[in-house]
Design a protein around this motif. Structure first.
Motif, PDB file in Angstrom:
ATOM      1  N   PHE A 125      -3.055   9.237  -4.264  1.00 18.17           N
ATOM      2  CA  PHE A 125      -3.551  10.063  -2.783  1.00 18.17           C
ATOM      3  C   PHE A 125      -4.015  11.349  -3.556  1.00 18.17           C
ATOM      4  CE2 PHE A 125      -1.907   6.747  -0.681  1.00 18.17           C
ATOM      5  CZ  PHE A 125      -2.369   6.557   0.740  1.00 18.17           C
ATOM      6  N   PRO A 126      -3.203  11.920  -4.213  1.00 18.44           N
ATOM      7  CA  PRO A 126      -3.792  13.465  -4.566  1.00 18.44           C
ATOM      8  C   PRO A 126      -5.378  13.429  -5.172  1.00 18.44           C
ATOM      9  CG  PRO A 126      -1.643  13.353  -5.519  1.00 18.44           C
ATOM     10  CD  PRO A 126      -2.100  11.704  -4.850  1.00 18.44           C
ATOM     11  N   ARG A 127      -5.653  12.447  -6.019  1.00 18.53           N
ATOM     12  CA  ARG A 127      -7.184  12.540  -6.425  1.00 18.53           C
ATOM     13  C   ARG A 127      -8.150  12.169  -5.289  1.00 18.53           C
ATOM     14  NH1 ARG A 127      -8.940  12.177 -11.706  1.00 18.53           N
ATOM     15  NH2 ARG A 127      -7.663  12.778 -13.029  1.00 18.53           N
ATOM     16  N   LEU A 128      -7.567  11.099  -4.553  1.00 22.62           N
ATOM     17  CA  LEU A 128      -8.432  10.740  -3.298  1.00 22.62           C
ATOM     18  C   LEU A 128      -8.642  11.868  -2.444  1.00 22.62           C
ATOM     19  CD1 LEU A 128      -7.041   7.399  -2.227  1.00 22.62           C
ATOM     20  CD2 LEU A 128      -9.541   7.961  -3.161  1.00 22.62           C
ATOM     21  N   MET A 129      -7.686  12.863  -2.375  1.00 25.15           N
ATOM     22  CA  MET A 129      -7.748  13.899  -1.305  1.00 25.15           C
ATOM     23  C   MET A 129      -8.601  15.156  -1.585  1.00 25.15           C
ATOM     24  SD  MET A 129      -3.748  13.995   0.172  1.00 25.15           S
ATOM     25  CE  MET A 129      -3.011  13.072   1.352  1.00 25.15           C
ATOM     26  N   MET A 130      -8.590  15.212  -3.266  1.00 28.25           N
ATOM     27  CA  MET A 130      -9.353  16.196  -4.011  1.00 28.25           C
ATOM     28  C   MET A 130     -10.782  15.928  -3.539  1.00 28.25           C
ATOM     29  SD  MET A 130      -7.448  17.246  -7.418  1.00 28.25           S
ATOM     30  CE  MET A 130      -5.780  17.427  -7.570  1.00 28.25           C
ATOM     31  N   ARG A 131     -10.857  14.545  -3.873  1.00 29.13           N
ATOM     32  CA  ARG A 131     -12.536  14.164  -3.525  1.00 29.13           C
ATOM     33  C   ARG A 131     -12.987  14.436  -2.115  1.00 29.13           C
ATOM     34  NH1 ARG A 131     -14.721   9.424  -1.702  1.00 29.13           N
ATOM     35  NH2 ARG A 131     -12.702   8.267  -1.722  1.00 29.13           N
ATOM     36  N   LEU A 132     -12.098  14.395  -1.158  1.00 30.84           N
ATOM     37  CA  LEU A 132     -12.346  14.309   0.314  1.00 30.84           C
ATOM     38  C   LEU A 132     -12.506  15.953   0.663  1.00 30.84           C
ATOM     39  CD1 LEU A 132     -10.388  11.325   1.851  1.00 30.84           C
ATOM     40  CD2 LEU A 132     -12.856  11.546   1.390  1.00 30.84           C
ATOM     41  N   VAL A 133     -12.032  16.740  -0.129  1.00 36.78           N
ATOM     42  CA  VAL A 133     -11.982  18.126   0.378  1.00 36.78           C
ATOM     43  C   VAL A 133     -13.379  18.647   0.267  1.00 36.78           C
ATOM     44  CG1 VAL A 133     -11.221  20.649  -0.645  1.00 36.78           C
ATOM     45  CG2 VAL A 133      -9.510  18.748  -0.318  1.00 36.78           C
ATOM     46  N   SER A 134     -14.354  17.780  -0.487  1.00 36.65           N
ATOM     47  CA  SER A 134     -15.599  18.285  -0.698  1.00 36.65           C
ATOM     48  C   SER A 134     -16.567  17.500   0.316  1.00 36.65           C
ATOM     49  CB  SER A 134     -16.291  17.995  -1.914  1.00 36.65           C
ATOM     50  OG  SER A 134     -15.661  18.784  -2.933  1.00 36.65           O
ATOM     51  N   SER A 135     -15.697  16.703   1.358  1.00 41.05           N
ATOM     52  CA  SER A 135     -16.693  15.956   2.337  1.00 41.05           C
ATOM     53  C   SER A 135     -17.412  16.782   3.162  1.00 41.05           C
ATOM     54  CB  SER A 135     -15.712  15.276   3.301  1.00 41.05           C
ATOM     55  OG  SER A 135     -16.231  14.524   4.353  1.00 41.05           O
ATOM     56  N   ASP A 136     -18.580  16.024   3.642  1.00 46.29           N
ATOM     57  CA  ASP A 136     -19.423  16.938   4.665  1.00 46.29           C
ATOM     58  C   ASP A 136     -18.821  17.070   6.106  1.00 46.29           C
ATOM     59  OD1 ASP A 136     -21.407  17.129   2.743  1.00 46.29           O
ATOM     60  OD2 ASP A 136     -22.227  15.372   3.440  1.00 46.29           O
ATOM     61  N   ASP A 137     -17.862  16.276   6.336  1.00 48.49           N
ATOM     62  CA  ASP A 137     -17.229  16.354   7.454  1.00 48.49           C
ATOM     63  C   ASP A 137     -15.982  17.322   7.439  1.00 48.49           C
ATOM     64  OD1 ASP A 137     -16.692  14.502  10.062  1.00 48.49           O
ATOM     65  OD2 ASP A 137     -14.758  15.510   9.606  1.00 48.49           O
ATOM     66  N   SER A 138     -16.013  18.299   8.405  1.00 48.94           N
ATOM     67  CA  SER A 138     -15.013  19.217   8.507  1.00 48.94           C
ATOM     68  C   SER A 138     -13.719  18.991   8.773  1.00 48.94           C
ATOM     69  CB  SER A 138     -15.417  20.458   9.286  1.00 48.94           C
ATOM     70  OG  SER A 138     -15.506  20.058  10.686  1.00 48.94           O
ATOM     71  N   GLY A 139     -13.656  17.874   9.658  1.00 55.01           N
ATOM     72  CA  GLY A 139     -12.256  17.363   9.994  1.00 55.01           C
ATOM     73  C   GLY A 139     -11.677  16.531   8.691  1.00 55.01           C
ATOM     74  N   VAL A 140     -12.207  15.905   7.967  1.00 54.46           N
ATOM     75  CA  VAL A 140     -11.979  15.355   6.786  1.00 54.46           C
ATOM     76  C   VAL A 140     -11.635  16.488   5.703  1.00 54.46           C
ATOM     77  CG1 VAL A 140     -12.504  13.988   4.724  1.00 54.46           C
ATOM     78  CG2 VAL A 140     -13.459  13.147   7.068  1.00 54.46           C
ATOM     79  N   ARG A 141     -12.400  17.435   5.577  1.00 54.95           N
ATOM     80  CA  ARG A 141     -11.960  18.498   4.647  1.00 54.95           C
ATOM     81  C   ARG A 141     -10.580  18.970   5.096  1.00 54.95           C
ATOM     82  NH1 ARG A 141     -17.337  20.326   5.387  1.00 54.95           N
ATOM     83  NH2 ARG A 141     -16.530  22.140   6.465  1.00 54.95           N
ATOM     84  N   GLU A 142     -10.302  19.499   6.240  1.00 54.34           N
ATOM     85  CA  GLU A 142      -9.213  19.862   6.589  1.00 54.34           C
ATOM     86  C   GLU A 142      -8.038  19.177   6.601  1.00 54.34           C
ATOM     87  OE1 GLU A 142      -9.931  21.064  10.603  1.00 54.34           O
ATOM     88  OE2 GLU A 142     -11.370  22.715  10.169  1.00 54.34           O
ATOM     89  N   ALA A 143      -8.052  17.858   6.837  1.00 54.83           N
ATOM     90  CA  ALA A 143      -6.935  16.835   6.836  1.00 54.83           C
ATOM     91  C   ALA A 143      -6.743  16.774   5.506  1.00 54.83           C
ATOM     92  CB  ALA A 143      -7.389  15.649   7.535  1.00 54.83           C
ATOM     93  N   ALA A 144      -7.853  16.782   4.323  1.00 54.39           N
ATOM     94  CA  ALA A 144      -7.301  16.590   2.978  1.00 54.39           C
ATOM     95  C   ALA A 144      -6.596  17.701   2.503  1.00 54.39           C
ATOM     96  CB  ALA A 144      -8.732  16.193   2.233  1.00 54.39           C
ATOM     97  N   LEU A 145      -7.124  18.724   2.721  1.00 54.08           N
ATOM     98  CA  LEU A 145      -6.360  19.965   2.359  1.00 54.08           C
ATOM     99  C   LEU A 145      -5.051  20.201   2.818  1.00 54.08           C
ATOM    100  CD1 LEU A 145      -9.295  22.562   3.012  1.00 54.08           C
ATOM    101  CD2 LEU A 145      -8.333  22.279   0.643  1.00 54.08           C
ATOM    102  N   GLY A 146      -4.848  19.472   3.992  1.00 56.21           N
ATOM    103  CA  GLY A 146      -3.433  19.682   4.617  1.00 56.21           C
ATOM    104  C   GLY A 146      -2.613  18.850   3.956  1.00 56.21           C
ATOM    105  N   GLY A 147      -3.038  17.401   3.754  1.00 56.57           N
ATOM    106  CA  GLY A 147      -2.271  16.606   2.730  1.00 56.57           C
ATOM    107  C   GLY A 147      -1.917  17.053   1.478  1.00 56.57           C
ATOM    108  N   LEU A 148      -2.763  17.643   0.552  1.00 51.15           N
ATOM    109  CA  LEU A 148      -2.593  18.423  -0.581  1.00 51.15           C
ATOM    110  C   LEU A 148      -1.507  19.609  -0.275  1.00 51.15           C
ATOM    111  CD1 LEU A 148      -6.183  18.452  -2.080  1.00 51.15           C
ATOM    112  CD2 LEU A 148      -4.517  17.142  -2.786  1.00 51.15           C
ATOM    113  N   LEU A 149      -1.824  20.295   0.575  1.00 48.65           N
ATOM    114  CA  LEU A 149      -0.591  21.174   0.824  1.00 48.65           C
ATOM    115  C   LEU A 149       0.761  20.721   0.880  1.00 48.65           C
ATOM    116  CD1 LEU A 149      -0.243  24.096   0.922  1.00 48.65           C
ATOM    117  CD2 LEU A 149      -0.821  24.087   3.704  1.00 48.65           C
ATOM    118  N   GLU A 150       0.828  19.631   1.803  1.00 45.56           N
ATOM    119  CA  GLU A 150       2.257  18.900   1.857  1.00 45.56           C
ATOM    120  C   GLU A 150       2.668  18.535   0.504  1.00 45.56           C
ATOM    121  OE1 GLU A 150       4.294  18.889   4.120  1.00 45.56           O
ATOM    122  OE2 GLU A 150       2.937  19.632   5.758  1.00 45.56           O
TER     123      GLU A 150
END
Length: 381
Positions: A228-253
């Motif tokens: 999951f960490p690598r997947l979340m890092m990839r999604l931090v660069s998503s064009d969708d703001s909701g995806v970016r925020e959710a990925a950053l939130g998961g990495l923070l946890e």
């Protein structure tokens, strides 16, 4: 008067007597106002329950019989849409099972028509949302199994997304539901959702992953093993703001977990730093209206930077974390907390996300989790 059970016709006659012009009108007393409000509410409730019974009867009728009567899949979909509106009331949602409507809805989760499967999942979502009673009823009626099956292996992407939404509502604040999700290899299913090309599917999977991590930090190791960490890092660069925020939130946890967080991200520390620096640069270049809308993303980037590197990010130093006119992200001091604490302890409440208890085991012990691919492992369309 307040206890009278009268017909709708009698109520109408009584109301019209005040506006027929045959005699001077008088002010309605407070008692009569209460009686009128209760009578209307009672009639409407009885009318909805009667309609629930009609819908339940129709849904319980074999499809072959419905088809012979000219009922089409579109008609069934409309019926489910109507039912979803009715069960927005928690009381009506809890009545659905008693009138025989819950089991047919669950049966429709296995319908051959993808739109009907998706709409049935919508109904389940509404029924169980913030509703422990209906959550238990759905679990007891074996509603969990078809939802997991649709989430992990339905050939229709919309049906998969709707099933994930229903599962998310079903297992929140529901320890048996979380335990069932873990044992059904649901975490691997979330991983598959993150690998899809659908931003909506990714958002729902990230939000559920974030909830599971916040509720039980001992699962951080499982999420790390599943990549999951690598997947979340990839999604931090998503064009969708909701995806970016959710990925950053998961990495923070993951990063906040004292037992594993830093180690789970250590192998990708340089990559993570470069990634956050790029996000900061992108934030710098935002137009004022976009910058204001990205408030949560700014907060998450800064919090993740502080957690990983023990110093404020450039967003703070450059005045981009809290813009002029915005309130600080810091919470005000809990002045009244000490006064109300005895009352809180004396009341029955649900576990909060900050109570890092194991949602699947009341004793706090670990559980054996399946780490293989999700059932069916289809390619997302």
């Amino acid at each position: 008067m307040a206890g009278d059970r009268m017909s709708w016709a009698r109520l109408l006659k009584w109301s019209l007597s005040y506006i027929d012009g045959a005699r001077p009108s008088r002010a309605i007393s407070e008692e009569e106002r209460r009686w009128l409000a209760e009578a209307v509410e009672l009639h409407m409730a009885e009318d909805v329950v009667s309609r629930l019974r009609e819908i339940a009867l129709l849904m319980s009728t074999p499809l072959s019989v419905l088809e012979a009567q000219g009922i089409t899949p579109d008609d069934i979909e409309d019926l489910l849409a109507e039912l979803q509106v009715h069960v927005e009331s928690i009381d009506i949602a809890n009545d659905l099972h008693s009138v025989g409507g819950l089991v047919p809805v669950i049966r429709y989760l296995r319908n051959s028509n993808a739109r009907i499967r998706a709409k049935a999942a919508d109904v389940v979502t509404t029924v169980v949302q913030n509703n422990p009673t209906s959550q238990q009823l759905v679990m007891e009626a074996s509603g969990f199994e078809p939802l997991v099956s649709n989430f992990t292996s339905d050939p229709d992407l919309t049906a998969r997304i709707k099933a994930l939404g229903a599962l998310s509502s079903l297992i929140r604040n529901n320890k048996p539901g979380v335990a069932a999700f873990r044992l059904a290899n649901g975490y691997a299913g979330l991983r598959e959702a993150l690998n899809s090309e659908s931003a909506r599917f990714q958002r729902k999977a990230l939000n559920l992953a974030h909830y599971l991590l916040s509720e039980n930090h001992s699962d951080c190791s499982v999420f790390a093993q599943l990549g999951f960490p690598r997947l979340m890092m990839r999604l931090v660069s998503s064009d969708d703001s909701g995806v970016r925020e959710a990925a950053l939130g998961g990495l923070l946890e993951l990063a906040r977990d004292t037992a594993l967080g830093s180690r789970s991200l250590l192998a990708d520390q340089d990559r993570l730093q470069r990634l956050l620096q790029r996000r900061i640069q992108n934030i710098r270049m935002m137009a004022p209206e976009d910058l204001a809308a990205a408030r949560e993303e700014r907060q998450l980037v800064d919090s993740l930077w502080i957690t990983c590197y023990h110093q404020p990010s450039m967003l703070q130093q450059e005045g981009l974390l809290v813009l002029p006119g915005e309130e600080s992200f810091e919470q005000p001091p809990d002045v009244a907390g000490g006064f109300f604490e005895p009352l809180r302890q004396g009341s029955v409440r649900r576990d909060t996300p900050d109570e890092r208890s194991d949602p699947g085991n009341a004793t706090g012990g670990g559980m054996m989790l399946l780490l293989g691919p999700a059932p069916g492992n289809p390619q997302s369309s």
